[in-house]
Design an enzyme around this catalytic site. Structure first.
Site, mmCIF file in Angstrom:
data_model
loop_
_atom_site.group_PDB
_atom_site.id
_atom_site.type_symbol
_atom_site.label_atom_id
_atom_site.label_comp_id
_atom_site.label_asym_id
_atom_site.label_seq_id
_atom_site.Cartn_x
_atom_site.Cartn_y
_atom_site.Cartn_z
ATOM 1 C CG ASP A 189 6.536 -10.069 -4.566
ATOM 2 O OD1 ASP A 189 5.911 -10.166 -5.645
ATOM 3 O OD2 ASP A 189 6.040 -9.608 -3.535
ATOM 4 C CG HIS A 237 -5.932 -10.095 2.571
ATOM 5 N ND1 HIS A 237 -6.267 -8.813 2.945
ATOM 6 C CD2 HIS A 237 -4.954 -9.962 1.655
ATOM 7 C CE1 HIS A 237 -5.534 -7.951 2.271
ATOM 8 N NE2 HIS A 237 -4.727 -8.613 1.488
HETATM 9 C C1 LIG Z 1 -1.058 -7.587 -0.919
HETATM 10 S S1 LIG Z 1 0.611 -7.623 -1.403
HETATM 11 C C2 LIG Z 1 1.443 -7.756 0.163
HETATM 12 C C3 LIG Z 1 2.865 -7.262 0.113
HETATM 13 C C4 LIG Z 1 3.626 -7.305 1.443
HETATM 14 N N1 LIG Z 1 3.640 -8.630 2.014
HETATM 15 C C5 LIG Z 1 3.049 -6.311 2.412
HETATM 16 O O1 LIG Z 1 2.320 -6.716 3.334
HETATM 17 O O2 LIG Z 1 3.312 -5.121 2.242
HETATM 18 C C6 LIG Z 1 0.783 -9.268 -2.073
HETATM 19 C C7 LIG Z 1 2.179 -9.542 -2.600
HETATM 20 O O3 LIG Z 1 2.232 -10.912 -3.034
HETATM 21 C C8 LIG Z 1 2.959 -10.948 -4.249
HETATM 22 N N2 LIG Z 1 2.557 -12.150 -4.991
HETATM 23 C C9 LIG Z 1 1.314 -12.425 -5.447
HETATM 24 N N3 LIG Z 1 1.282 -13.637 -6.048
HETATM 25 C C10 LIG Z 1 2.548 -14.126 -5.955
HETATM 26 C C11 LIG Z 1 3.153 -15.355 -6.358
HETATM 27 N N4 LIG Z 1 2.426 -16.300 -6.977
HETATM 28 N N5 LIG Z 1 4.469 -15.549 -6.082
HETATM 29 C C12 LIG Z 1 5.194 -14.569 -5.454
HETATM 30 N N6 LIG Z 1 4.666 -13.400 -5.036
HETATM 31 C C13 LIG Z 1 3.363 -13.180 -5.293
HETATM 32 C C14 LIG Z 1 2.562 -9.674 -4.953
HETATM 33 O O4 LIG Z 1 3.448 -9.324 -5.988
HETATM 34 C C15 LIG Z 1 2.538 -8.686 -3.800
HETATM 35 O O5 LIG Z 1 3.789 -8.075 -3.596
#
Ligand SMILES: C[S@@+](CC[C@H](N)C(=O)[O-])C[C@H]1O[C@@H](n2cnc3c(N)ncnc32)[C@H](O)[C@@H]1O
Length: 331
Positions: A189, A237
């Protein structure tokens, strides 16, 4: 009228969480209207109305001349419980509720309402400490129970090394590693999120079995290798189809032969008529992201096949953050 009152029901739940009503009633305590009025500093009329409305929603039950938590509230709305859902309620109340009032603007402009695209790369690109606490705690709060439901539906015991792409604060690896002593996991992340994940992992006593690795799953040259299962929970999504197809190709490249990818989401049915949880989450993606939407099982299955995955299948379950997972295997 049920739809009209939907907002009233949500705000009844939200104000109960804000007041700490359900946490105060933990462990079977009963509260009368007079006690609620005294504890919250309300007149008796509003205290009476709040308790009755909470009971009507199944959050409280009548007990003698007062009210106590329903089983649902006792399990999910008492702060500190393993599957505490209150952080999602707070995030929705503080961060998405008012923007949703301007949904018409989002429809007309095709732009998110909760953040400013010119100032940030995505909704996740933030160092605002309040947002950090609220969003990732909300995700944890939603995903801890989703992880439990997914672990019942899909056998992660068939794997030994999990890569949780965009794993947030680590709800899935924590739930899985508690169940499966042989499993080790890596959360990938953004750097500011990894700090939060490490705190959660340490609280769970899993430091050493669950690592958090800072990276960018869209921009880094490759995903970390050495894992035999990759989880994408509520990741796809957030993005548009080309971004998702590219990410699935990178998952395929990072897995060994026989390795699996698991897409855990609120899946739209193939006719695109529901279920409401998935379709409304899709509209919420208009409010919160630039290109995201909820997709159907058929769309994910087609993208997985195009990325080279075989034996594509779907497991179904009920949870706040997902109703199923589409799974593919690298040949
Ligand atoms: C909607 S959350 C889902 C978190 C987790 N997978 C869950 O279902 O509880 C999206 C996650 O993707 C991470 N994220 C978004 N863009 C990212 C990137 N370019 N590289 C790494 N992580 C990323 C965000 O920080 C966040 O923790």
């Amino acid at each position: 009228m049920g739809l009209v009152a939907g907002v009233w029901g949500f705000k009844t739940l939200a104000v109960g969480v804000e007041l700490g009503l359900f946490t105060r009633l933990a462990g079977g305590r009963t509260m009368t209207v007079a006690e609620a009025a005294a504890e919250f500093g309300f007149d008796e009329r509003p205290a009476d109305l709040l308790l009755a409305a909470s009971a009507s929603l199944g959050l409280l039950v009548r007990a003698g001349d007062g009210y106590r938590n329903s089983e649902l509230a006792e399990q999910f709305l008492v702060e500190g419980r393993p599957y505490y859902f209150g952080a999602q309620v707070r995030y929705s109340d503080l961060r998405t509720y008012l923007p949703w009032h301007r949904i018409g603007d989002a429809l007309r402009t095709n732009r998110p309402l909760t953040w400013e695209p010119g100032a940030q790369q995505s909704m996740f690109d933030t160092t605002d400490p309040e947002m950090l606490a609220q969003f990732w705690d909300a995700m944890y709060s939603t995903s801890s129970f989703t992880a439990r439901a997914l672990a019942d539906a899909y056998d992660f015991g068939a794997h030994t090394r999990l890569l949780d792409v965009g794993g947030g604060a680590g709800a899935f690896p924590i739930e899985f590693c508690r169940r499966l002593p042989e499993l080790r996991a890596t959360i990938l992340d953004l750097p500011h999120v990894c700090e939060r994940a490490r705190e959660r992992v340490a609280e769970a006593g899993l430091t050493g079995r669950v690592d958090a690795v800072a990276g960018d799953f869209l921009a880094d040259p490759a995903l970390p290798d050495g894992h035999d299962v990759i989880l994408l929970s509520m990741i796809l999504h957030d993005w548009d189809e080309p971004t998702n197809r590219a990410l699935l190709a990178r998952c395929h490249a990072a897995l060994p032969p026989g390795g699996a990818v698991v897409i855990c989401e609120l899946l739209l049915n193939d006719e695109r008529t529901g279920p409401p949880e998935a379709a409304l989450m899709g509209l919420n993606m208009l409010v919160e992201t630039e290109g995201g939407k909820n997709y159907s099982r058929a769309e994910y299955a087609a993208w997985l096949a195009d990325a080279g995955f075989v034996d594509v299948r779907t497991v179904w379950f009920e949870a706040p953050g997902a109703n199923g997972a589409v799974v593919g295997r690298r040949a």
